[in-house]
Design a protein around this motif. Structure first.
Motif, short mmCIF file in Angstrom:
data_model
loop_
_atom_site.label_atom_id
_atom_site.label_comp_id
_atom_site.label_asym_id
_atom_site.label_seq_id
_atom_site.Cartn_x
_atom_site.Cartn_y
_atom_site.Cartn_z
N LYS A 1 0.82 -1.22 0.00
CA LYS A 1 0.00 0.00 0.00
C LYS A 1 0.85 1.27 0.00
O LYS A 1 0.45 2.29 -0.55
CB LYS A 1 -0.93 -0.01 1.22
N PHE A 2 2.02 1.20 0.61
CA PHE A 2 2.86 2.39 0.73
C PHE A 2 3.99 2.43 -0.30
O PHE A 2 4.89 3.25 -0.21
CB PHE A 2 3.43 2.49 2.14
N THR A 3 3.94 1.48 -1.26
CA THR A 3 4.97 1.45 -2.31
C THR A 3 4.38 1.93 -3.64
O THR A 3 3.31 1.46 -4.05
CB THR A 3 5.53 0.01 -2.46
N ARG A 4 5.08 2.81 -4.28
CA ARG A 4 4.60 3.36 -5.55
C ARG A 4 4.80 2.35 -6.68
O ARG A 4 5.56 1.39 -6.53
CB ARG A 4 5.37 4.66 -5.87
N ASN A 5 4.15 2.61 -7.82
CA ASN A 5 4.35 1.79 -9.01
C ASN A 5 5.83 1.79 -9.39
O ASN A 5 6.53 2.80 -9.26
CB ASN A 5 3.53 2.32 -10.18
N ASN A 6 6.29 0.62 -9.85
CA ASN A 6 7.69 0.39 -10.22
C ASN A 6 8.61 0.34 -8.99
O ASN A 6 9.84 0.32 -9.16
CB ASN A 6 8.20 1.47 -11.20
N GLY A 7 8.02 0.32 -7.81
CA GLY A 7 8.81 0.12 -6.60
C GLY A 7 9.04 -1.35 -6.35
O GLY A 7 8.73 -2.21 -7.19
N PHE A 8 9.59 -1.71 -5.19
CA PHE A 8 9.82 -3.13 -4.90
C PHE A 8 9.42 -3.47 -3.46
O PHE A 8 9.46 -2.63 -2.57
CB PHE A 8 11.28 -3.52 -5.15
N VAL A 9 9.03 -4.73 -3.28
CA VAL A 9 8.78 -5.31 -1.96
C VAL A 9 9.50 -6.65 -1.93
O VAL A 9 9.28 -7.50 -2.81
CB VAL A 9 7.27 -5.52 -1.70
N LYS A 10 10.37 -6.85 -0.94
CA LYS A 10 11.15 -8.09 -0.85
C LYS A 10 10.83 -8.81 0.46
O LYS A 10 10.68 -8.19 1.51
CB LYS A 10 12.65 -7.78 -0.90
N ILE A 11 10.75 -10.13 0.36
CA ILE A 11 10.60 -10.98 1.55
C ILE A 11 11.86 -11.82 1.66
O ILE A 11 12.25 -12.50 0.69
CB ILE A 11 9.37 -11.91 1.44
N ILE A 12 12.50 -11.81 2.83
CA ILE A 12 13.70 -12.62 3.07
C ILE A 12 13.46 -13.51 4.28
O ILE A 12 13.11 -13.03 5.36
CB ILE A 12 14.93 -11.72 3.32
N ALA A 13 13.61 -14.83 4.08
CA ALA A 13 13.46 -15.80 5.17
C ALA A 13 14.84 -16.25 5.62
O ALA A 13 15.60 -16.82 4.83
CB ALA A 13 12.62 -16.98 4.71
N ASP A 14 15.17 -16.01 6.90
CA ASP A 14 16.48 -16.36 7.44
C ASP A 14 16.27 -16.97 8.82
O ASP A 14 15.13 -17.10 9.30
CB ASP A 14 17.35 -15.09 7.50
N GLN A 15 17.34 -17.29 9.52
CA GLN A 15 17.24 -17.83 10.88
C GLN A 15 18.52 -17.55 11.65
O GLN A 15 19.59 -17.35 11.07
CB GLN A 15 16.96 -19.34 10.86
N ASP A 16 18.38 -17.51 12.98
CA ASP A 16 19.55 -17.46 13.86
C ASP A 16 19.46 -18.67 14.79
O ASP A 16 18.73 -19.63 14.49
CB ASP A 16 19.62 -16.13 14.62
N ASN A 17 20.18 -18.63 15.90
CA ASN A 17 20.21 -19.81 16.78
C ASN A 17 18.84 -20.14 17.37
O ASN A 17 18.52 -21.30 17.60
CB ASN A 17 21.21 -19.59 17.91
N ASP A 18 18.04 -19.12 17.63
CA ASP A 18 16.78 -19.33 18.34
C ASP A 18 15.53 -19.06 17.51
O ASP A 18 14.47 -19.60 17.81
CB ASP A 18 16.73 -18.43 19.59
N ASN A 19 15.64 -18.20 16.49
CA ASN A 19 14.43 -17.73 15.82
C ASN A 19 14.49 -17.88 14.31
O ASN A 19 15.57 -17.86 13.70
CB ASN A 19 14.19 -16.25 16.14
N ALA A 20 13.30 -18.00 13.73
CA ALA A 20 13.13 -17.76 12.31
C ALA A 20 13.01 -16.25 12.15
O ALA A 20 12.24 -15.61 12.87
CB ALA A 20 11.88 -18.46 11.80
N VAL A 21 13.78 -15.68 11.23
CA VAL A 21 13.82 -14.22 11.05
C VAL A 21 13.27 -13.89 9.67
O VAL A 21 13.89 -14.22 8.65
CB VAL A 21 15.25 -13.67 11.22
N ILE A 22 12.11 -13.24 9.65
CA ILE A 22 11.45 -12.88 8.40
C ILE A 22 11.51 -11.36 8.24
O ILE A 22 11.09 -10.63 9.13
CB ILE A 22 9.98 -13.34 8.39
N LYS A 23 12.02 -10.92 7.08
CA LYS A 23 12.11 -9.49 6.81
C LYS A 23 11.26 -9.14 5.60
O LYS A 23 11.34 -9.82 4.57
CB LYS A 23 13.55 -9.05 6.59
N VAL A 24 10.46 -8.07 5.74
CA VAL A 24 9.67 -7.53 4.64
C VAL A 24 10.21 -6.12 4.38
O VAL A 24 10.09 -5.24 5.23
CB VAL A 24 8.17 -7.50 4.97
#
Length: 484
Positions: A389-412
């Motif tokens: 909703k807050f990204t203009r046309n021709n912009g980008f949205v990335k999802i990255i799935a990662d992890q550390d010792n204790d957690n699943a780390v999801i970045k949007v």
């Protein structure tokens, strides 16, 4: 309303008085019981001591008389001794002296009363047929005098020749006992009086904070939610006061939230309803019904606003369940990588239509968490939807799935308009929509945060206004020994 009804019940002040009375009666009963026990014990000790002293004196006298008899009068019969007035062995006694023969008949009485010739058959005298001594108490029915008598077997060194009976009045002993008991009685009465005063002070100290708490509860019942209890101690009463203050603060927050909720919902529902109603009235007119383009436009707007209303209702229902702690989570082992891929495939048609570069990256095939799959999808869709909703046309949205010792780390990550620095800490607050927000209710991120908290996770927002936003979701991974 239920809380107000609970507190608005008529106050029963008798309960407070009942506590004071009950505690005082309990304390006084215990103290009086202890004091009476102490007095009785003291009386028994004093009486026993005085009577033992009398018995000891009479026993010493009897033994002395026995020695005199054996040493000087053993060649005479008992009758000869009495008739011969050889009284040196018994006349030195301070007690009443009676001499009985072996048949227990009185042959001599130092008081010269009518008992001479009478047979005495008390339990103590009956025991002396084979020597020894015994004592008993007697009460004169005529005079009411209480006496203590010591019966001692009199022997000539070979056999028992009679019984020496010494009697002392206990009236003087009783007077002495009463005199000795006076300090103990004064002490007992003083202890009872002091206990009464202390119990009154203690109960007053106990009841006073309870009265104060009751008054605070009454104010809360009347809607004065700013009322607070004074905390003057670290005991159970102080803990109760802290709990009441905590409850009062929560009531205030709930009341503010309710008012904010009503205001926000009223405003948000009014806008789509106004559009729907306006277009419904417009489309009913005959000329409009002939204009297919306007008819199509009006129906499209009605459909769009109806969908908007539906989303609002869904947010409000989720918010209501979270606020009342009625949200039920079906937690199980979940491959968060696969779940994110499903969400990505669900949303990508929309981003293609909006000409937004939507990308999902991860180097992992499997990151397991213990979570409710539907609720996790709701969190991901909500966060990604905000980014879109807050990204203009021709912009980008990335999802990255990662992890550390204790957690699943999801970045949007997006390169949208971003969030002002002063608003970053507020965007997860309930009903907060920000100065440039396109949110319908301001509940989306708040609901996401509550769901993550229920999974022992958290949500973190980093943003630079005009450049974009990064939302990081931490979800605890499944431990090796953790079960479904």
């Amino acid at each position: 309303m239920a809380l107000k009804k609970f507190f608005s019940k008529k106050k029963n002040t008798k309960h407070i008085g009942g506590i004071k009375t009950s505690v005082t009666i309990l304390v006084m009963t215990f103290v009086v019981f202890i004091v009476l026990g102490f007095e009785f014990f003291s009386y028994c000790i004093i009486r026993g001591y005085n009577e033992s002293s009398v018995i000891g004196v009479m026993l010493n006298q009897a033994r002395y008389n026995q020695e005199l008899y054996i040493n000087y009068l053993s060649n005479y019969t008992l009758d000869d001794v009495i008739i011969g007035d050889k009284d040196q062995f018994y006349r030195s006694n301070t007690s009443q002296v009676q001499i009985l023969d072996n048949s227990q008949v009185v042959v001599y009485d130092s008081l010269a009363n009518s008992s001479i010739g009478e047979k005495i058959e008390t339990e103590a005298v009956n025991k002396l047929k084979n020597g020894g001594y015994a004592y008993d108490r007697n009460k004169n029915e005529k005079t009411g005098e209480t006496t203590l008598s010591l019966s001692y077997a009199l022997s000539d060194g070979k056999e028992q020749v009679g019984i020496l009976r010494l009697t002392s009045s206990l009236d003087s002993i009783n007077i002495k006992i009463k005199e000795q008991m006076i300090p103990y009685i004064i002490f007992g009465l003083s202890a009872i009086f002091l206990a009464f005063i202390l119990s009154k002070l203690a109960t007053e100290k106990l009841v006073k904070p309870i009265k104060s708490l009751t008054e605070v509860c009454e104010k809360l019942a009347k809607g004065k939610f700013d009322a607070r209890a004074e905390v003057n101690s670290n005991d159970e009463i102080g803990e109760l006061a802290n709990t009441l203050n905590f409850m009062s603060e929560n009531i205030t927050k709930k009341e503010d939230l309710k008012n904010e909720f009503i205001s926000s919902v009223s405003h948000e529902l009014r806008t789509p309803l106004t559009s729907i109603k306006g277009w419904a009235i417009t489309l009913q007119s005959a000329p409009i019904q002939q204009d297919k383009e306007m008819l199509s436009q009006g129906l499209g707007i009605i459909e769009k606003e109806s969908e908007r209303l539906n989303l609002m209702v869904e947010d409000l229902l989720d918010f209501s369940r979270l606020s009342s702690s009625n949200m039920v989570y079906n937690k199980k082992k979940l491959n968060i990588v696969q779940t994110l891929e499903d969400v990505y495939n669900q949303i990508i048609p929309r981003t293609n239509h909006l000409k937004i570069d939507f990308e999902y990256k991860t180097i992992y095939n499997d990151i397991e968490v213990l979570a409710d799959e539907n609720r996790m999808k709701e969190v991901f869709i909500n966060v990604i939807d905000n980014a879109i909703k807050f990204t203009r046309n021709n912009g980008f949205v990335k999802i990255i799935a990662d992890q550390d010792n204790d957690n699943a780390v999801i970045k949007v990550i997006d390169n949208g308009e971003g969030i002002k620095r002063e608003e970053i800490g507020l965007v997860t607050s309930k009903f907060y929509k920000g100065s440039s927000s396109k949110s319908h209710t301001g509940l989306g991120l708040s609901i996401c945060e509550e769901i993550l908290k229920a999974h022992n996770g958290n949500l973190k927002i980093e943003s630079e206004y005009g450049k974009g936003t990064t939302v990081t979701l931490n979800i605890p991974k499944v431990k090796e020994n953790e079960e479904n």
